[in-house]
Scaffold this motif. Sequence first.
Motif, PDB file in Angstrom:
ATOM      1  N   HIS A 231      -0.284 -11.861   5.866  1.00  0.00           N
ATOM      2  CA  HIS A 231      -1.576 -11.306   5.468  1.00  0.00           C
ATOM      3  C   HIS A 231      -2.351 -12.372   4.708  1.00  0.00           C
ATOM      4  O   HIS A 231      -1.776 -13.107   3.892  1.00  0.00           O
ATOM      5  CB  HIS A 231      -1.375 -10.075   4.606  1.00  0.00           C
ATOM      6  CG  HIS A 231      -0.668  -8.953   5.306  1.00  0.00           C
ATOM      7  ND1 HIS A 231      -1.270  -8.156   6.244  1.00  0.00           N
ATOM      8  CD2 HIS A 231       0.619  -8.516   5.218  1.00  0.00           C
ATOM      9  CE1 HIS A 231      -0.418  -7.262   6.699  1.00  0.00           C
ATOM     10  NE2 HIS A 231       0.746  -7.464   6.094  1.00  0.00           N
ATOM     11  N   ILE A 235      -0.433 -12.234  -3.003  1.00  0.00           N
ATOM     12  CA  ILE A 235      -0.099 -11.378  -4.141  1.00  0.00           C
ATOM     13  C   ILE A 235       0.300 -12.275  -5.308  1.00  0.00           C
ATOM     14  O   ILE A 235       1.157 -13.147  -5.159  1.00  0.00           O
ATOM     15  CB  ILE A 235       1.056 -10.420  -3.796  1.00  0.00           C
ATOM     16  CG1 ILE A 235       0.641  -9.459  -2.679  1.00  0.00           C
ATOM     17  CG2 ILE A 235       1.505  -9.638  -5.030  1.00  0.00           C
ATOM     18  CD1 ILE A 235       1.781  -8.582  -2.181  1.00  0.00           C
ATOM     19  N   HIS A 265       3.774 -10.901   3.308  1.00  0.00           N
ATOM     20  CA  HIS A 265       2.879 -11.252   2.208  1.00  0.00           C
ATOM     21  C   HIS A 265       3.212 -12.637   1.668  1.00  0.00           C
ATOM     22  O   HIS A 265       4.392 -13.037   1.617  1.00  0.00           O
ATOM     23  CB  HIS A 265       2.986 -10.230   1.081  1.00  0.00           C
ATOM     24  CG  HIS A 265       2.446  -8.881   1.442  1.00  0.00           C
ATOM     25  ND1 HIS A 265       1.098  -8.602   1.458  1.00  0.00           N
ATOM     26  CD2 HIS A 265       3.077  -7.740   1.820  1.00  0.00           C
ATOM     27  CE1 HIS A 265       0.910  -7.346   1.818  1.00  0.00           C
ATOM     28  NE2 HIS A 265       2.097  -6.798   2.042  1.00  0.00           N
ATOM     29  N   THR A 545       3.166  -1.148   0.134  1.00  0.00           N
ATOM     30  CA  THR A 545       2.827  -2.167   1.133  1.00  0.00           C
ATOM     31  C   THR A 545       1.856  -1.615   2.173  1.00  0.00           C
ATOM     32  O   THR A 545       0.984  -2.346   2.662  1.00  0.00           O
ATOM     33  CB  THR A 545       4.097  -2.716   1.814  1.00  0.00           C
ATOM     34  OG1 THR A 545       4.866  -1.634   2.347  1.00  0.00           O
ATOM     35  CG2 THR A 545       4.955  -3.483   0.820  1.00  0.00           C
ATOM     36  N   HIS A 549      -1.695  -3.231   3.006  1.00  0.00           N
ATOM     37  CA  HIS A 549      -2.080  -3.575   4.375  1.00  0.00           C
ATOM     38  C   HIS A 549      -3.472  -3.050   4.693  1.00  0.00           C
ATOM     39  O   HIS A 549      -4.257  -3.717   5.381  1.00  0.00           O
ATOM     40  CB  HIS A 549      -1.069  -3.015   5.368  1.00  0.00           C
ATOM     41  CG  HIS A 549       0.283  -3.652   5.265  1.00  0.00           C
ATOM     42  ND1 HIS A 549       1.378  -3.239   6.008  1.00  0.00           N
ATOM     43  CD2 HIS A 549       0.742  -4.681   4.490  1.00  0.00           C
ATOM     44  CE1 HIS A 549       2.430  -3.980   5.687  1.00  0.00           C
ATOM     45  NE2 HIS A 549       2.066  -4.853   4.777  1.00  0.00           N
ATOM     46  N   SER A 552      -6.059  -5.496   3.410  1.00  0.00           N
ATOM     47  CA  SER A 552      -5.833  -6.894   3.768  1.00  0.00           C
ATOM     48  C   SER A 552      -6.442  -7.177   5.137  1.00  0.00           C
ATOM     49  O   SER A 552      -6.648  -6.267   5.947  1.00  0.00           O
ATOM     50  CB  SER A 552      -4.330  -7.205   3.797  1.00  0.00           C
ATOM     51  OG  SER A 552      -3.750  -6.994   2.532  1.00  0.00           O
TER      52      SER A 552
END
Length: 582
Positions: A231, A235, A265, A545, A549, A552
């Motif tokens: 992605h 993070i 990620h 997550t 997503h 993202s």
Amino acid sequence: MSAEKPDAALPWKALDNSVHAALSHACLSLSPHSILLAWMDWATHLAASPGKNLELARLAFEQAGQLQSYLCECLAGLHEGEESTATPPVDDRRFRDPAWDHWPFNLLHQSFLMHQRWWEAATRDVWGVDPHHEHAVAFAARQWLDMFSPGNLLLTNPVVLRRSFAEGGANLGRGLAYFLDDVTRHRHRLPPPGAEQFVVGRDVAVTPGKVVLKNRLIELIQYAPATEKVHPEPILIVPAWIMKYYILDLSPHNSLIRYLVEQGHTVFCISWKNPDADDADLGMDEYLDLGFRAALDAVTAILPGRKVHATGYCLGGTLLAIAAAAMARDGDERLASLNLFTAQTDFSEPGELALFIDESEVALLEAQMADTGYLLAEQMGGAFMMLRPYDLLWSRLVGEYLLGERRPMNDLMAWNADATRMPAKMHAQYLRRLFLNDDLSEGRHPADGRPVSLGDIRLPVFSVGTTADHVAPWRSVYKLHYLSPTEITFVLTNGGHNAGIVSEPGRPRRQYQLHTRPAGGGYIAPDEWQATAPVQQGSWWPAWTAWLHERSGEPVDPPRMGTPRGSYRVLGDAPGEYVKAQ
């Protein structure tokens, strides 16, 4: 006219500070003045409350009648040569073993529990008592009574006696050996037995990565990609500085960081330095500038043009909220979302931890820290232990020293023993600004010399609270709902402050509730939220997550580690050096 002499340089101030530091050491960092004031407040108001005293007398007579009836039923069973089947008036998980149903231990533990309940009633709802003093007296009475629980003593614990007779006292011999070993380890500041099975970088904190930034306060770790595409938005994790960061990268099977990397990620994580006396001058501003901001600058330099999912845990989340509010104030739009795990932003009701925080207590700690330059990890750990004395203290002491059973070490226990110190300036500032004054929720907390407001935050927020959290109670964490009008997805998961976060998929007996309040949506009170949010089985990690997503972009090729020709070159392998410092 000469300048006024700073207070810190006045001779009488120096003398007082030395005396108060010595008092702090002698009293195990607990202010005797706070304790005395609380007891005097409670005792004098109780003496002036005849109605409350009559109610306590009535309760005592009622309990005496219940105990007498229970005693008669037990004696009747003994007279008939049968074991009593009488139902105990009071139930408690500490006495669930069937051995406690036998004479005379059934009477012993019932008498203790009734006595404990009487003191609970005596220390609550007394007219005119300051709420803080009321909670402090109730807490102190509970701690004192727990010391004399029949379950904690050799001659009054039937489980221990049964084991001792069965083993001919061998369990007590093992317990003595364990006790002497623990004393030796404590004197020489050695880790607990079994911790050698969880070496940082070998057994825990083993997710592959590189250190790409190091300054006076942090090392920044960039983790290696584990998927062909990632992605685009990275993070950045900001852990609390009162703990080693690898709580989020324990063993491979329960590492949140590894899980995120395997979900595609790009993950960066701050590893805080374990401070010493030379770092006494590091305050909240330094933790903001040398910590989060330095890390964010590195992430956006390595991945230019990409927004960042900022993630904070515990006090790291509080620091992140301050930083996000400052960024919103200043028009900095580098963040994609704000993710807060067991992170309080309103400290008006911080739970039982507030029992250790008042003006006298903070002043005493400040005097001690001025003498040493930092707060010892053992002091903070002792406070946390007192919040759950049975689970963290008495059950362990009975199990190891009386039953001769040493609990096997696991990765979470080994991490918990690998504690950190805190710089004097920073610790004093966050105790005063956050806990005592509640400056953040009131719009007074400074960043760059100007106050910030959480109401300026417009980022989507993913916030996690845990049902059994004694450090950051979930209702306190939930208060962000009325401090910011932004979209907030709130998750309430079972478990405690740490075990609720380290909740990998496949772990048994995990469940959570989740609900999203849209930006500008109406306020829902926490109890109503808990009653209406649907319960879902399993770990909350996949839900997070999935939330990330949705916010993202389309997957891209994995980034390089660091900036090959820039300021953020690879400095070494994860987990770095700061995390290994004792």
